[in-house]
Design a protein around this motif. Structure first.
Motif, PDB file in Angstrom:
ATOM      1  N   GLU A  77       0.922  -1.098  -0.061  1.00 53.30           N
ATOM      2  CA  GLU A  77      -0.288   0.469  -0.161  1.00 53.30           C
ATOM      3  C   GLU A  77       0.130   1.496  -0.052  1.00 53.30           C
ATOM      4  O   GLU A  77       2.334   1.067   0.634  1.00 53.30           O
ATOM      5  CB  GLU A  77      -1.091   0.321   1.590  1.00 53.30           C
ATOM      6  CG  GLU A  77      -1.901  -0.946   1.462  1.00 53.30           C
ATOM      7  CD  GLU A  77      -2.442  -1.393   2.693  1.00 53.30           C
ATOM      8  OE1 GLU A  77      -3.308   0.134   2.810  1.00 53.30           O
ATOM      9  OE2 GLU A  77      -2.251  -2.303   3.352  1.00 53.30           O
ATOM     10  N   HIS A  90      -3.638   5.318  -1.432  1.00 55.30           N
ATOM     11  CA  HIS A  90      -4.328   5.884  -0.993  1.00 55.30           C
ATOM     12  C   HIS A  90      -4.174   7.564  -0.369  1.00 55.30           C
ATOM     13  O   HIS A  90      -2.626   7.798  -0.601  1.00 55.30           O
ATOM     14  CB  HIS A  90      -4.023   5.517   0.987  1.00 55.30           C
ATOM     15  CG  HIS A  90      -4.420   3.698   1.439  1.00 55.30           C
ATOM     16  ND1 HIS A  90      -5.796   3.954   1.736  1.00 55.30           N
ATOM     17  CD2 HIS A  90      -3.845   2.919   1.756  1.00 55.30           C
ATOM     18  CE1 HIS A  90      -5.386   2.295   1.504  1.00 55.30           C
ATOM     19  NE2 HIS A  90      -4.538   1.882   1.803  1.00 55.30           N
ATOM     20  N   ASN A 115      -7.261   0.309  -7.901  1.00 56.20           N
ATOM     21  CA  ASN A 115      -7.336   0.047  -6.576  1.00 56.20           C
ATOM     22  C   ASN A 115      -7.062   1.769  -5.459  1.00 56.20           C
ATOM     23  O   ASN A 115      -5.093   1.704  -5.686  1.00 56.20           O
ATOM     24  CB  ASN A 115      -6.645  -1.434  -5.091  1.00 56.20           C
ATOM     25  CG  ASN A 115      -7.702  -2.287  -5.931  1.00 56.20           C
ATOM     26  OD1 ASN A 115      -8.526  -2.634  -5.539  1.00 56.20           O
ATOM     27  ND2 ASN A 115      -6.240  -3.644  -5.932  1.00 56.20           N
ATOM     28  N   ARG A 128      -1.912  -0.915  -3.344  1.00 55.37           N
ATOM     29  CA  ARG A 128      -3.162  -0.341  -3.161  1.00 55.37           C
ATOM     30  C   ARG A 128      -2.476   1.281  -3.194  1.00 55.37           C
ATOM     31  O   ARG A 128      -1.986   0.980  -2.034  1.00 55.37           O
ATOM     32  CB  ARG A 128      -4.037  -0.162  -2.403  1.00 55.37           C
ATOM     33  CG  ARG A 128      -5.377   0.218  -2.160  1.00 55.37           C
ATOM     34  CD  ARG A 128      -6.078  -0.321  -0.879  1.00 55.37           C
ATOM     35  NE  ARG A 128      -7.461   0.220  -0.491  1.00 55.37           N
ATOM     36  CZ  ARG A 128      -8.669   0.043  -1.161  1.00 55.37           C
ATOM     37  NH1 ARG A 128      -8.897  -1.130  -2.155  1.00 55.37           N
ATOM     38  NH2 ARG A 128      -9.483   0.695  -0.665  1.00 55.37           N
TER      39      ARG A 128
END
Length: 622
Positions: free
Chosen positions: A29, A186, A211, A184
């Motif tokens: 991430e 964020h 994602n 992913r």
């Protein structure tokens, strides 16, 4: 009967695949924040996997490639189109040209295989260009050292080069590596404002990524609020766009015609030094700069007037200290705040009626109505804001961590600030949930009238209890007109000072239903005395564009072995990165490390898979 057996076999096959997925390493991430429309910087971070790709290349080729050749390979992965164009001009010998392509493809296939090892086959296939999916898929999953097939694979690569498909093939592999280096993304707030290409960032995520999520920032709220019909959000947005010489974005990306504002501003205002642009734009004419200066003034004065109206409508906002225009002297050359009088620097208050200072003139009203109708009817703005709304939230709980942009408002003792609204009291998690509900309701039911939703969405931009703002006030008026640093000062919410304490981090996590093993990860610009890692490594703040000398900000990676805070190099331009073969990483700092790798089973995605397995198993009566 045969169909029933087929269905059973399909269910069993699905269970086998899902069970195997649980044992794969957890995906990486990346946490980034405060992009502020800087698309090139954003792409530099994303294409590099926030430094993850260079780390993978070093692990894979250490002792096999020189440091220089590793840099060349990494730069090719980041910017394949530019590097290939450069190489095609420099390499004139055909044999050398073909050999370079074959060697490069072999190296890239190794990198692709390395970054795709932690993904199931279907995820890897989604990252591949459809034109080359079968060939890349076979090469990346094959044992290239297998004797029986070495000639087969060698001939496959040779044919790609001979047929002049080498460049397209290399580009496809590089793009696949970029996508698979990060599982992913964020984005912890503030995609919009200041930079000129936020629309391209939205477009990239929409078209190129699988994602991702947004945790909205207060600058994003201005754009979402404008679509919902908030005139105050719109005027702040236009003022900031003019301040950063960025008004072309409104016309080119969102089809907003500023003619009415341009005519009004150029007729009513003259350029002033306190409204000069915050950026120097090469090739910008004096005429364009002067027009931006006047538009900034016009938007600011209209903003101050409408703010006064909203503050008086909503005493529950407790923002009376933001009422400035009624504190001006009759000659408008001084202002009295808290019984102290300050001289006004370069005032532009000619449209203000001392008897009714917050009254909008007829000419101003005409401009405001024209512009807000355009904002609420802009198809592209509608598309982009709903994209952010559908893929975003005020906060996110993900893999045991709490993500948000600004802060969770508290008092000096760490008690969650209580806010009375609609006959109910909100604080902590419930305050964030309430604001999210209002924002979504405002976009679902847009209105250009002075309604409660519009006022509350504007409050999210600059209110002291806004989780997205995190300060006691937005001192816009003071920064423009009062030459005194004390009166310009904006006090950070106690959250930021308390975020140094582990007990406080545990309290915030508990408020949102998370245990003390998690982390609070937010995106914001911090004071110099507050480090990005705090509270015994439970609080982490990232800011992808916090330019400070050689430091270009911070981002965070969370992989199967733990968390790394990445200090980014200062970004000048894409051209400089390519010329210098610069990596994005300046330094790395361990936040959390474990010798035992986390697997998909340990993630939120793993929990969903387990539920799916249980459901499928129930069909088989297992």
């Amino acid at each position: 009967m045969e169909n029933e057996l087929t269905n059973i076999n399909e269910i069993k096959t699905k269970i086998v695949n899902l069970s195997a997925t649980l044992s794969l390493p957890k995906g990486t991430e990346a946490f980034i924040s405060d992009i502020h429309g800087n698309n090139d910087n954003y792409l530099n971070i994303i294409r590099s996997g926030a430094g993850n790709i260079s780390r993978k290349v070093e692990e894979l080729f250490n002792g096999r490639l020189t440091t220089l050749n590793q840099k060349k390979l990494v730069c090719l992965i980041y910017y394949p189109e530019e590097i290939l164009n450069k190489n095609n001009q420099e390499i004139t010998d055909q044999d050398e040209f073909e050999q370079w392509h074959m060697d490069t493809i072999n190296s890239l296939i190794e990198v692709l295989r390395y970054v795709s090892n932690k993904y199931p086959k279907d995820i890897v296939e989604k990252a591949l260009d459809t034109k080359f999916r079968d060939v890349i898929g076979e090469l990346s999953s094959a044992d290239l050292k297998a004797e029986d097939k070495q000639a087969y694979y060698r001939e496959m690569i040779k044919s790609i080069v001979k047929l002049k498909m080498g460049d397209s093939f290399i580009i496809a592999i590089c793009h696949a590596i970029q996508k698979l280096a990060i599982e992913r993304i964020h984005i912890l707030g503030d995609v919009y404002d200041r930079g000129s290409q936020p629309d391209k960032i939205i477009q990239h995520l929409n078209e190129s990524w699988q994602n991702f999520d947004f945790e909205w920032g207060n600058h994003d709220i201005l754009w979402m609020g404008s679509l919902a019909g908030s005139k105050l959000c719109m005027l702040n947005l236009i003022r900031i766009s003019a301040r950063y010489h960025n008004l072309d974005l409104l016309k080119e990306a969102y089809d907003i015609d500023l003619t009415s504002m341009m005519k009004f501003a150029s007729h009513s205002y003259v350029p002033l030094s306190n409204f000069e642009s915050k950026v120097n734009i090469a090739g910008s004419t004096n005429e364009a700069q002067n027009l931006d200066n006047c538009i900034q003034q016009a938007a600011a004065i209209m903003q101050f007037k409408l703010e006064g109206q909203a503050i008086k409508r909503r005493p529950e906002f407790e923002m009376d200290d933001r009422l400035m225009l009624d504190k001006l002297s009759l000659d408008k050359k001084t202002i009295t705040i808290d019984n102290k009088t300050y001289p006004i620097k370069n005032g532009c208050f000619q449209s203000i009626n001392p008897a009714n200072p917050y009254q909008i003139t007829h000419s101003e009203q005409t401009v405001i109505i024209d512009l807000i109708n355009q904002f609420t009817h802009s198809n592209k703005l509608n598309e982009h804001m709903w994209f952010m709304l559908d893929n975003g939230s005020m906060y996110l709980k993900h893999n045991g961590n709490l993500l948000f942009h600004g802060c969770i408002p508290v008092d000096s003792k760490g008690n969650f600030s209580k806010w009375q609204m609609d006959g109910r009291e909100y604080s902590g998690k419930s305050l964030c949930d309430y604001f999210e509900y209002i924002l979504k309701d405002g976009l679902r039911h847009p209105t250009t009238g002075d309604c409660f939703n519009s006022d509350l969405i504007w409050y999210l931009w600059s209110g002291k209890n806004s989780p997205l703002f995190g300060k006691d006030k937005m001192a816009t008026f003071e920064r423009y007109f009062i030459d005194d640093s004390k009166v310009q000062q904006e006090q950070m919410n106690p959250f930021f000072e308390l975020s140094k304490e582990e007990w406080f981090a545990d309290k915030v996590l508990k408020e949102f239903g998370l245990n003390s093993r998690g982390h609070v990860i937010n995106g914001h610009t911090l004071d110099a005395d507050i480090l990005p890692i705090r509270a015994n490594k439970k609080m982490v703040t990232v800011n992808g564009l916090a330019e400070n000398n050689d430091i270009g900000g911070y981002t965070l990676l969370f992989d199967s072995y733990g968390m790394w805070l990445v200090t980014l190099k200062s970004f000048i331009s894409r051209q400089k990165v390519i010329e210098n073969m610069s990596d994005v990483v300046l330094d790395k700092q361990i936040v959390e490390h474990s010798s035992e790798r986390k697997t998909v089973s340990d993630t939120d995605y793993g929990k969903k898979i387990k539920k799916q397995i249980d459901k499928l198993s129930a069909q088989l009566n297992l």
